[in-house]
Design a protein around this motif. Structure first.
Motif, mmCIF file in Angstrom:
data_model
loop_
_atom_site.group_PDB
_atom_site.id
_atom_site.type_symbol
_atom_site.label_atom_id
_atom_site.label_comp_id
_atom_site.label_asym_id
_atom_site.label_seq_id
_atom_site.Cartn_x
_atom_site.Cartn_y
_atom_site.Cartn_z
ATOM 1 N N GLN A 171 1.081 -1.256 0.007
ATOM 2 C CA GLN A 171 -0.103 -0.029 0.276
ATOM 3 C C GLN A 171 1.160 1.020 -0.193
ATOM 4 O OE1 GLN A 171 -2.540 -0.038 -0.421
ATOM 5 N NE2 GLN A 171 -3.642 -2.116 0.060
ATOM 6 N N LYS A 172 0.865 2.077 -1.327
ATOM 7 C CA LYS A 172 1.717 3.030 -1.073
ATOM 8 C C LYS A 172 0.662 4.260 -0.901
ATOM 9 C CE LYS A 172 5.091 2.624 -3.827
ATOM 10 N NZ LYS A 172 6.029 2.133 -2.848
ATOM 11 N N ILE A 206 -1.991 1.340 -5.245
ATOM 12 C CA ILE A 206 -0.494 -0.026 -4.819
ATOM 13 C C ILE A 206 -0.258 -0.963 -5.465
ATOM 14 C CG2 ILE A 206 -2.596 -2.571 -4.283
ATOM 15 C CD1 ILE A 206 -5.059 -1.520 -4.026
ATOM 16 N N GLU A 207 0.762 -0.414 -5.007
ATOM 17 C CA GLU A 207 2.133 -1.400 -5.733
ATOM 18 C C GLU A 207 2.288 -2.737 -6.082
ATOM 19 O OE1 GLU A 207 6.154 -0.655 -5.987
ATOM 20 O OE2 GLU A 207 6.265 -1.611 -4.700
ATOM 21 N N GLY A 208 1.938 -3.807 -6.894
ATOM 22 C CA GLY A 208 1.994 -5.094 -7.018
ATOM 23 C C GLY A 208 3.143 -5.426 -7.474
ATOM 24 N N THR A 209 3.826 -6.845 -7.397
ATOM 25 C CA THR A 209 5.158 -7.123 -7.414
ATOM 26 C C THR A 209 5.346 -8.200 -7.369
ATOM 27 O OG1 THR A 209 6.316 -5.092 -5.509
ATOM 28 C CG2 THR A 209 7.911 -7.349 -6.992
ATOM 29 N N VAL A 210 6.054 -9.087 -9.307
ATOM 30 C CA VAL A 210 5.921 -10.243 -9.137
ATOM 31 C C VAL A 210 7.808 -10.558 -9.238
ATOM 32 C CG1 VAL A 210 5.478 -11.786 -10.615
ATOM 33 C CG2 VAL A 210 3.888 -10.370 -10.047
ATOM 34 N N GLU A 252 -8.455 2.414 -10.837
ATOM 35 C CA GLU A 252 -8.145 2.215 -11.901
ATOM 36 C C GLU A 252 -8.359 0.912 -12.538
ATOM 37 O OE1 GLU A 252 -5.469 5.970 -12.568
ATOM 38 O OE2 GLU A 252 -4.448 4.739 -11.108
ATOM 39 N N MET A 253 -7.684 -0.029 -11.512
ATOM 40 C CA MET A 253 -7.196 -1.474 -10.997
ATOM 41 C C MET A 253 -7.763 -2.342 -10.467
ATOM 42 S SD MET A 253 -3.961 -2.717 -13.274
ATOM 43 C CE MET A 253 -4.207 -1.799 -14.277
ATOM 44 N N GLU A 254 -8.008 -3.499 -10.777
ATOM 45 C CA GLU A 254 -8.325 -4.510 -9.245
ATOM 46 C C GLU A 254 -6.641 -5.217 -8.678
ATOM 47 O OE1 GLU A 254 -11.784 -7.302 -10.321
ATOM 48 O OE2 GLU A 254 -13.116 -5.982 -10.163
ATOM 49 N N LEU A 255 -6.998 -5.594 -8.049
ATOM 50 C CA LEU A 255 -5.274 -5.548 -7.486
ATOM 51 C C LEU A 255 -5.084 -7.225 -8.311
ATOM 52 C CD1 LEU A 255 -3.173 -6.013 -5.434
ATOM 53 C CD2 LEU A 255 -4.696 -7.338 -4.125
#
Length: 212
Positions: A96-97, A102-106, A125-128
């Motif tokens: 959580q920023k 929301i920052e998602g990392t792979v 804007e975009m679902e998780l």
């Protein structure tokens, strides 16, 4: 035949369709079809299998089913070795920023190197799930540099006693402009983000090494 008998007969005949490895049919309390889930081995186009499922349903039940209620899930492995190299999933997580971002990392591993990709967006804007799928796609594009990968849909599909995460994506070969639609899936686990990332990788597991 009663609803239970019809369901069992449909599942039996669906499993007899070419390249189908399993099937499940759900009826609601009114006897209407709620969902049809069909597993395939990934060696035949989903549209061809869906057409056979529709025809089989009509022959058994006596009427046509809404094709939108049919889900074709390709069962594949996430990792496939080639000449000693492999793409391996490591982890997927969110942070959580500030300002509601929301920052998602792979993280993936390829040829003994760690690949980390992040996608950041507001929740409206975009679902998780889409954030994570796009991060996985970005990581794959670091390996398959001649291709653009676009996430189309991320869905959770009930399949009997389990839920399946299904990801559809479009792959464009940048030099030629040629594109194809692919589908990946995994059984959903308690780690939803990892399930989404693995389903994204699964969509290309049999093709990625021809793209490198």
């Amino acid at each position: 035949m009663n609803i239970k008998e019809v369901s069992m007969e449909l599942e039996r005949q669906f499993r007899a369709i070419k390249n189908v490895t399993g099937a499940h049919v759900d009826f609601d309390e009114q006897g209407e079809v709620h969902a049809i889930g069909v597993f395939s081995d990934g060696l035949r186009h989903p549209k061809d299998i869906k057409r056979d499922v529709e025809e089989t349903f009509r022959n058994v039940a006596g009427y046509r089913v809404n094709h939108n209620k049919i889900s074709i899930v390709e069962q594949q492995f996430v990792e496939t070795p080639i000449e000693g190299n492999r793409i391996r999933f490591l982890t997927a997580y969110q942070v959580q920023k500030t300002n509601g971002l929301i920052e998602g990392t792979v993280q993936l591993e390829y040829n003994e190197q760690i690949i980390v990709e992040n996608v950041t967006a507001h929740h409206f804007e975009m679902e998780l799930e889409y954030i994570i799928a796009n991060a996985a796609a970005s990581a794959l594009m670091r390996v398959a540099t001649d291709y653009s990968i676009r996430i189309d849909q991320v869905r959770e599909v009930p399949m009997g006693q389990v839920d399946v995460i299904v990801v559809t994506l479009t792959v464009i070969h940048r030099p030629s402009g040629a594109g194809n639609l692919f589908v990946g899936s995994v059984v959903k686990t308690k780690d939803l983000l990892s399930s989404v990332a693995k389903a994204t990788l699964d969509a290309l597991n049999r093709r990625i090494y021809h793209m490198i």
